[in-house]
Design an enzyme around this catalytic site. Structure first.
Site, PDB file in Angstrom:
ATOM      1  N   SER A 157       0.874  -1.453   0.176  1.00  0.00           N
ATOM      2  CA  SER A 157       0.369  -0.282   0.103  1.00  0.00           C
ATOM      3  C   SER A 157       0.831   0.800   0.076  1.00  0.00           C
ATOM      4  O   SER A 157       0.949   2.176  -0.979  1.00  0.00           O
ATOM      5  CB  SER A 157      -0.865   0.191   0.951  1.00  0.00           C
ATOM      6  N   GLU A 158       1.591   1.350   0.511  1.00  0.00           N
ATOM      7  CA  GLU A 158       3.080   2.464   0.770  1.00  0.00           C
ATOM      8  C   GLU A 158       4.037   1.783   0.647  1.00  0.00           C
ATOM      9  O   GLU A 158       4.536   0.546   1.614  1.00  0.00           O
ATOM     10  CB  GLU A 158       2.274   2.891   1.835  1.00  0.00           C
ATOM     11  N   THR A 159       5.712   2.892   0.066  1.00  0.00           N
ATOM     12  CA  THR A 159       6.798   2.320   0.319  1.00  0.00           C
ATOM     13  C   THR A 159       7.389   3.287   0.688  1.00  0.00           C
ATOM     14  O   THR A 159       6.790   4.515   0.304  1.00  0.00           O
ATOM     15  CB  THR A 159       7.576   2.240  -1.143  1.00  0.00           C
TER      16      THR A 159
END
Length: 281
Positions: A45-47
């Site tokens: 979903s996020e890096t």
């Protein structure tokens, strides 16, 4: 190019639960397009990308760093679980000596501080204003054209569901829908939400995320929670975020939230580092 990379499950004490985020440590400046390429490759979903602000900084001794977040599709201005994951990497894997870390971000300075076996984030509090049904009616009806079910009188993508309140945050472009207090946690957990076509039908830029929330239940045989929620953001490449409040997604997750008098919010959660290695390209 070789970058240290970690995968951290946030807002949980157990591996393979909570909300996973990738964290990359940048010793040197990274080409701008590489941020998005790496986030797409990690496919979480996020890096998060932690960078040094000055040439003399180091990840063990310094207390202030730059921080950016990318979904597989775009950069986002704020991400709580990837900030928690970033702090966990610095505190627990890099052994940063400070008790408080400051991250310089698109949403201003965010702080993370140690708290026994967890981490507390200091984040901005964005107000959500009452949203008149008629202001979103056209949008909701358009969404319904692509679904097989209706959403209360609103006719949205989440089924024949009674709604108690609607709020909108212009700062974050999030639409919050509070479901009726008559529903139990299992209702929200099992709710089927069609998000695939939402970016096409809502392409004005007004909405970038949909929050469905439900009042918590009193404690008994299970732990009591103030509220449950689910979060959907296909507009930024995220069908559903695994954790927001007590998250009713399959992975679950828990947050302790404290509203402060200075217009900020403290969010406390645990973490589990499940992967560490080197990214090469």
């Amino acid at each position: 190019m070789k970058l240290p990379v970690f995968v951290v499950d946030a807002f949980t004490a157990k591996a393979f639960c909570g909300n996973p985020a990738a964290v990359c440590l940048l010793e040197n400046k990274l080409d701008e397009d590489m941020h998005q390429k790496i986030a797409k490759e990690m496919n979480l979903s996020e890096t998060a990308f932690i960078r040094k602000l000055h040439p003399t900084d180091n990840f063990t001794q310094s207390s202030c760093f730059g921080l950016r977040w990318f979904t597989p599709a775009s950069e986002v201005p704020l991400c709580g679980h990837a900030t928690l994951a970033s702090a966990a990497v610095l505190f627990n894997k890099i052994k940063n000596v400070n008790n408080v870390l400051t991250f310089v971000t698109l949403s201003g300075e965010l702080k993370a501080r140690r708290a026994e076996d967890s981490i507390i984030l200091d984040l901005p509090l964005y107000p959500a204003h009452p949203q008149d049904f008629h202001e979103v009616e056209d949008l909701i009806k358009k969404i319904n054209d692509l679904t097989l079910r209706s959403f209360w009188s609103l006719q949205t993508a989440i089924g024949d569901t009674r709604v108690q309140d609607i709020r909108y945050s212009p700062d974050t472009r999030k639409l919050l829908v509070r479901l009726s207090d008559t529903y139990k946690r299992s209702f929200l957990e099992n709710l089927k939400v069609n998000t695939q076509d939402l970016p096409q039908v809502e392409n004005t830029g007004k909405v970038k995320g949909l929050i469905l929330t439900l009042k918590g239940e009193p404690g008994g045989q299970t732990q009591a929670f103030d509220f449950y929620s689910r979060y959907f953001a296909p507009w930024v490449g995220l069908a559903e975020d695994p954790v927001t409040a007590f998250q009713c997604s399959r992975r679950g997750g828990e947050l302790e939230i404290s509203l402060r008098s200075d217009g900020r919010v403290d969010i406390r959660g645990g973490t589990a580092v499940v992967l560490e290695g080197t990214l090469t390209a």
